[in-house]
Design a protein around this motif. Structure first.
Motif: not given
Length: 95
Positions: A27-32
């Motif tokens: 989720t963090i990587i995709e959001t970034m």
């Protein structure tokens, strides 16, 4: 460290199942990634910032043939290290 090692470290650090740690990490990587794709910058205090740099077109050369080619304009993500991280990395080299 690769993505799987990051997931394992997160799971260990906060005592989470691997599946939940993977979901959080993804989720963090995709959001970034989505923010950078929209041209937004990301700042993580003490770590660094991610920005999108725009490069104009230019005339380059094919390294095999030497032929001139036109290189199209492009946007690329760029990471600028934060002061705290830079100091931490430099301290670890002195030891």
């Amino acid at each position: 460290m690769n993505k799987s090692e990051l997931i394992e470290a997160l799971a260990e650090e906060i005592n989470l199942p691997i599946r939940e740690a993977a979901s959080i990490t993804n989720t963090i990587i995709e959001t970034m990634s989505e923010a950078l794709a929209r041209g937004e910058s990301i700042e993580i205090r003490g770590f660094g910032s991610f920005v999108v740099k725009e490069y104009g077109s230019y005339t380059g050369r094919n390294p095999k043939t030497g032929e001139k080619i036109k290189v199209a304009p492009k946007k690329l993500p760029f990471f600028k290290v934060g002061k705290d991280l830079r100091e931490k990395v430099n301290q670890s080299r002195k030891k």
